[in-house]
Design an enzyme around this catalytic site. Structure first.
Site, short mmCIF file in Angstrom:
data_model
loop_
_atom_site.label_atom_id
_atom_site.label_comp_id
_atom_site.label_asym_id
_atom_site.label_seq_id
_atom_site.Cartn_x
_atom_site.Cartn_y
_atom_site.Cartn_z
N CYS A 3 -18.97 18.38 21.49
CA CYS A 3 -20.08 17.75 21.52
C CYS A 3 -21.17 17.98 20.41
O CYS A 3 -21.49 18.94 19.97
CB CYS A 3 -20.77 18.61 22.81
SG CYS A 3 -22.32 17.88 23.38
N ASP A 29 -34.19 11.17 16.19
CA ASP A 29 -33.23 10.35 16.40
C ASP A 29 -32.63 9.84 15.05
O ASP A 29 -33.37 9.29 14.45
CB ASP A 29 -33.32 9.18 17.29
CG ASP A 29 -32.06 8.36 18.19
OD1 ASP A 29 -31.75 8.47 19.25
OD2 ASP A 29 -31.39 7.73 17.09
N HIS A 45 -25.13 22.87 27.74
CA HIS A 45 -24.40 21.70 27.97
C HIS A 45 -24.34 21.11 29.41
O HIS A 45 -23.65 21.72 30.12
CB HIS A 45 -23.04 21.83 27.33
CG HIS A 45 -22.28 20.36 27.51
ND1 HIS A 45 -22.38 19.50 26.47
CD2 HIS A 45 -21.51 19.77 28.36
CE1 HIS A 45 -21.87 18.25 26.76
NE2 HIS A 45 -21.44 18.68 28.12
N ASN A 86 -30.61 7.75 29.39
CA ASN A 86 -29.69 6.79 29.96
C ASN A 86 -28.47 7.50 30.63
O ASN A 86 -28.08 8.79 30.33
CB ASN A 86 -29.10 6.21 28.63
CG ASN A 86 -29.90 5.26 28.00
OD1 ASN A 86 -30.67 4.57 28.48
ND2 ASN A 86 -30.08 5.19 26.74
N GLY A 92 -25.91 3.11 29.57
CA GLY A 92 -25.97 2.77 28.24
C GLY A 92 -25.99 4.16 27.48
O GLY A 92 -26.19 4.69 26.38
N THR A 94 -24.56 6.85 25.36
CA THR A 94 -23.39 7.05 24.45
C THR A 94 -22.94 8.53 23.90
O THR A 94 -22.01 8.70 23.20
CB THR A 94 -23.68 6.38 23.07
OG1 THR A 94 -25.15 6.82 22.50
CG2 THR A 94 -24.05 4.82 23.63
N HIS A 97 -24.10 14.50 26.52
CA HIS A 97 -25.08 15.69 26.65
C HIS A 97 -26.40 15.15 26.92
O HIS A 97 -26.89 14.50 26.16
CB HIS A 97 -25.01 16.50 25.41
CG HIS A 97 -25.62 17.73 25.19
ND1 HIS A 97 -25.31 18.89 24.81
CD2 HIS A 97 -26.99 18.05 25.79
CE1 HIS A 97 -26.00 19.87 25.03
NE2 HIS A 97 -27.13 19.33 25.42
N HIS A 99 -29.80 14.15 27.39
CA HIS A 99 -30.96 13.83 26.41
C HIS A 99 -31.93 13.02 26.80
O HIS A 99 -31.74 12.17 27.67
CB HIS A 99 -30.38 13.61 25.08
CG HIS A 99 -29.63 12.25 25.16
ND1 HIS A 99 -28.21 12.18 25.36
CD2 HIS A 99 -29.73 11.02 24.63
CE1 HIS A 99 -27.70 10.92 25.34
NE2 HIS A 99 -28.73 10.22 24.98
N HIS A 101 -35.07 10.37 25.53
CA HIS A 101 -35.54 9.61 24.45
C HIS A 101 -37.21 9.65 24.65
O HIS A 101 -37.74 9.22 25.42
CB HIS A 101 -35.16 8.14 24.35
CG HIS A 101 -33.69 8.19 24.30
ND1 HIS A 101 -33.08 7.80 22.96
CD2 HIS A 101 -32.70 8.12 25.05
CE1 HIS A 101 -31.73 7.51 23.03
NE2 HIS A 101 -31.33 8.05 24.43
P1 DGP Z 1 -27.88 7.20 24.19
O1 DGP Z 1 -27.37 6.22 23.83
O2 DGP Z 1 -28.88 7.36 25.40
O3 DGP Z 1 -26.80 8.29 24.65
O4 DGP Z 1 -28.60 7.92 22.76
C1 DGP Z 1 -27.90 8.71 21.87
C2 DGP Z 1 -28.68 8.71 20.62
O5 DGP Z 1 -28.31 9.84 20.05
C3 DGP Z 1 -28.92 7.63 19.87
O6 DGP Z 1 -30.20 6.97 19.72
C4 DGP Z 1 -28.32 7.97 18.63
C5 DGP Z 1 -28.54 9.46 18.59
N1 DGP Z 1 -27.67 10.14 17.86
C6 DGP Z 1 -26.24 10.06 18.02
N2 DGP Z 1 -25.70 11.06 16.99
C7 DGP Z 1 -26.84 11.64 16.41
C8 DGP Z 1 -26.71 12.57 15.47
O7 DGP Z 1 -25.72 13.25 14.90
N3 DGP Z 1 -27.97 12.86 15.10
C9 DGP Z 1 -29.05 12.66 15.77
N4 DGP Z 1 -30.45 13.07 15.09
N5 DGP Z 1 -29.07 11.58 16.45
C10 DGP Z 1 -27.92 11.28 16.76
#
Ligand code: DGP
Length: 113
Positions: A3, A29, A45, A86, A92, A94, A97, A99, A101
């Site tokens: 993860c 992000d 997690h 999300n 949406g 991706t 884990h 999170h 925004h």
């Molecule tokens: P979501 O689509 O809601 O699952 O948002 C995932 C967010 O995580 C997306 O906006 C990009 C961010 N993200 C993915 N990988 C990394 C990473 O390795 N470092 C950081 N800082 N953000 C990441």
């Protein structure tokens, strides 16, 4: 478990951390959608908001307290901001884990795409 956000919480992968305590970490992000775009995650997690129940829901209130504090520190409190989580494929999500925004610093559109 493989993860990426657990790896960020464990400092195995570097990130631009803006807040950390014993249960939560917040970092910028990697692909910002607004001038301020921070991800706030539980260190534990939890795959998504679908896994929230009476046993772990306290972390959500804590995350919102941190969001308000960060909104003040990052200069988006007065004009407003958005907290988004999300969930699942249609939502949406991706990264699997939980999170949140925290977005701000520009006028955000509604509804989302
Ligand atoms: P979501 O689509 O809601 O699952 O948002 C995932 C967010 O995580 C997306 O906006 C990009 C961010 N993200 C993915 N990988 C990394 C990473 O390795 N470092 C950081 N800082 N953000 C990441």
């Amino acid at each position: 478990m493989n993860c990426i956000f657990c790896a960020i919480a464990g400092k195995e992968i570097p990130s631009d951390i803006v807040f950390e305590d014993e249960s939560v970490i917040a970092f910028r992000d990697i692909s910002p959608a607004a001038p301020v775009h921070v991800l706030i995650i539980p260190k534990e997690h939890i795959a998504s908001v679908r896994e929230i129940s009476g046993t772990n829901s306290g972390i959500i209130a804590h995350i919102y307290e941190i969001a308000v504090q960060l909104a003040k520190e990052l200069g988006i409190f007065d004009k407003g901001f958005r907290m988004v989580t999300n969930c699942g494929e249609d939502g949406g999500q991706t990264v699997g884990h939980l999170h949140f925004h925290l977005l701000g610093g520009r006028s955000l559109k509604w509804p989302p795409g």
